[in-house]
Design a protein around this motif. Structure first.
Motif, PDB file in Angstrom:
ATOM      1  N   ALA A   1       3.473 -31.159 -22.421  1.00 15.56           N
ATOM      2  CA  ALA A   1       3.654 -31.965 -23.788  1.00 15.56           C
ATOM      3  C   ALA A   1       2.451 -33.208 -23.738  1.00 15.56           C
ATOM      4  CB  ALA A   1       5.080 -32.623 -23.667  1.00 15.56           C
ATOM      5  N   GLY A   2       2.160 -33.432 -24.966  1.00 14.65           N
ATOM      6  CA  GLY A   2       1.297 -34.725 -24.938  1.00 14.65           C
ATOM      7  C   GLY A   2      -0.135 -34.203 -25.303  1.00 14.65           C
ATOM      8  N   TRP A   3      -0.364 -32.697 -25.227  1.00 10.02           N
ATOM      9  CA  TRP A   3      -1.644 -31.990 -25.485  1.00 10.02           C
ATOM     10  C   TRP A   3      -1.691 -31.465 -26.794  1.00 10.02           C
ATOM     11  CZ3 TRP A   3      -6.066 -32.757 -22.604  1.00 10.02           C
ATOM     12  CH2 TRP A   3      -5.993 -33.381 -21.153  1.00 10.02           C
ATOM     13  N   ARG A   4      -2.692 -31.827 -27.489  1.00 15.95           N
ATOM     14  CA  ARG A   4      -3.072 -30.875 -28.550  1.00 15.95           C
ATOM     15  C   ARG A   4      -4.153 -30.014 -28.263  1.00 15.95           C
ATOM     16  NH1 ARG A   4      -6.922 -32.794 -32.900  1.00 15.95           N
ATOM     17  NH2 ARG A   4      -6.574 -30.932 -34.758  1.00 15.95           N
TER      18      ARG A   4
ATOM     19  N   GLU B   1      -5.102 -37.372 -18.008  1.00 14.50           N
ATOM     20  CA  GLU B   1      -3.631 -37.789 -18.087  1.00 14.50           C
ATOM     21  C   GLU B   1      -3.349 -39.273 -17.524  1.00 14.50           C
ATOM     22  OE1 GLU B   1      -1.571 -34.468 -16.560  1.00 14.50           O
ATOM     23  OE2 GLU B   1      -1.785 -33.425 -18.158  1.00 14.50           O
TER      24      GLU B   1
ATOM     25  N   ARG C   1      -0.818 -27.787 -19.029  1.00 11.29           N
ATOM     26  CA  ARG C   1      -1.012 -28.969 -19.664  1.00 11.29           C
ATOM     27  C   ARG C   1       0.151 -29.660 -20.137  1.00 11.29           C
ATOM     28  NH1 ARG C   1      -5.304 -26.073 -21.789  1.00 11.29           N
ATOM     29  NH2 ARG C   1      -4.494 -25.427 -23.548  1.00 11.29           N
TER      30      ARG C   1
ATOM     31  N   PRO D   1      -3.764 -43.256 -21.642  1.00  8.05           N
ATOM     32  CA  PRO D   1      -2.801 -43.256 -22.660  1.00  8.05           C
ATOM     33  C   PRO D   1      -3.124 -41.844 -23.511  1.00  8.05           C
ATOM     34  CG  PRO D   1      -3.721 -45.249 -22.813  1.00  8.05           C
ATOM     35  CD  PRO D   1      -4.489 -44.718 -21.587  1.00  8.05           C
ATOM     36  N   GLY D   2      -2.158 -41.033 -23.794  1.00 14.55           N
ATOM     37  CA  GLY D   2      -2.124 -40.057 -24.727  1.00 14.55           C
ATOM     38  C   GLY D   2      -1.768 -40.296 -26.172  1.00 14.55           C
ATOM     39  N   PRO D   3      -1.750 -39.434 -27.085  1.00 13.30           N
ATOM     40  CA  PRO D   3      -1.879 -37.989 -26.961  1.00 13.30           C
ATOM     41  C   PRO D   3      -3.261 -37.503 -26.603  1.00 13.30           C
ATOM     42  CG  PRO D   3      -1.569 -38.302 -29.262  1.00 13.30           C
ATOM     43  CD  PRO D   3      -1.540 -39.766 -28.395  1.00 13.30           C
ATOM     44  N   TRP D   4      -3.544 -36.519 -25.931  1.00 15.51           N
ATOM     45  CA  TRP D   4      -4.661 -36.006 -25.380  1.00 15.51           C
ATOM     46  C   TRP D   4      -5.126 -34.847 -26.262  1.00 15.51           C
ATOM     47  CZ3 TRP D   4      -0.894 -36.160 -21.882  1.00 15.51           C
ATOM     48  CH2 TRP D   4      -0.676 -37.488 -21.055  1.00 15.51           C
TER      49      TRP D   4
END
Length: 171
Positions: free
Chosen positions: A55-58, A23, A53, A26-29
């Motif tokens: 937001a920002g995680w797939r 984290e 995790r 820079p995301g997204p991760w």
């Protein structure tokens, strides 16, 4: 591309530290999840990890085809965890050496930052049963191969990290 391995015992903090390191980028991760919710306890653990995790995680479920998932991922990637993946490979009757070699090749070819989490299971007693000993040995070989393929390796104990170095017999 920078690659890191976080290795340590159960509940050592390795997943939390790997996520924090990810984290910071820079995301997204992308989170490559190897766990399978075979029972209520594991399903609850998976749900807690997913909630942590935010937001920002797939999340991509990849209980066996981890090398392929690493190759297909976009952006920074966190793999959690290699020993659960190894369990799936072994109990699924797959060729451990072939899958491990493909994984190490995928790590070497990674196009994005890649962080991997693995358990160190070889520090305790010798398992009583043959399958336990086979798993412990396979996990040790896998961790050695992955550690040799990454740029950095961290040993995690009690939420603290110790950087690991490659051995230079000439030093």
């Amino acid at each position: 591309m920078a690659t890191s391995l976080f290795v340590g015992g159960a509940r050592s903090g390795k997943s939390r530290l790997a996520q924090a390191a990810m984290e910071a980028l820079p995301g997204p991760w992308t989170y490559l999840a190897t766990a399978q919710g075979w029972d209520a306890e594991m399903a609850d653990r998976i749900a807690r990890h997913r909630a942590d995790r935010g937001a920002g995680w797939r999340t991509v479920e990849c209980p066996v085809d981890l090398a392929q998932a690493i190759g297909a991922a976009e952006g920074p990637v966190l793999v959690d965890c290699l020993t659960l993946w190894l369990t799936n490979v072994m109990l699924g009757g797959h060729d451990v050496a072939r899958h491990s070699a493909a994984l190490v090749a995928a790590i070497g070819a990674a196009r994005h930052p890649l962080m991997l989490v693995s358990n160190e299971v070889g520090l305790g007693i010798v398992p009583e049963h043959a399958l336990g000993r086979e798993f412990r040995d396979a996990a040790g070989r896998l961790n050695q191969a992955v550690a040799a393929a990454v740029d950095r390796c961290w040993f995690v104990v009690a939420g603290m990290v110790l950087p690991l170095e490659r051995f230079d017999p000439a030093a």
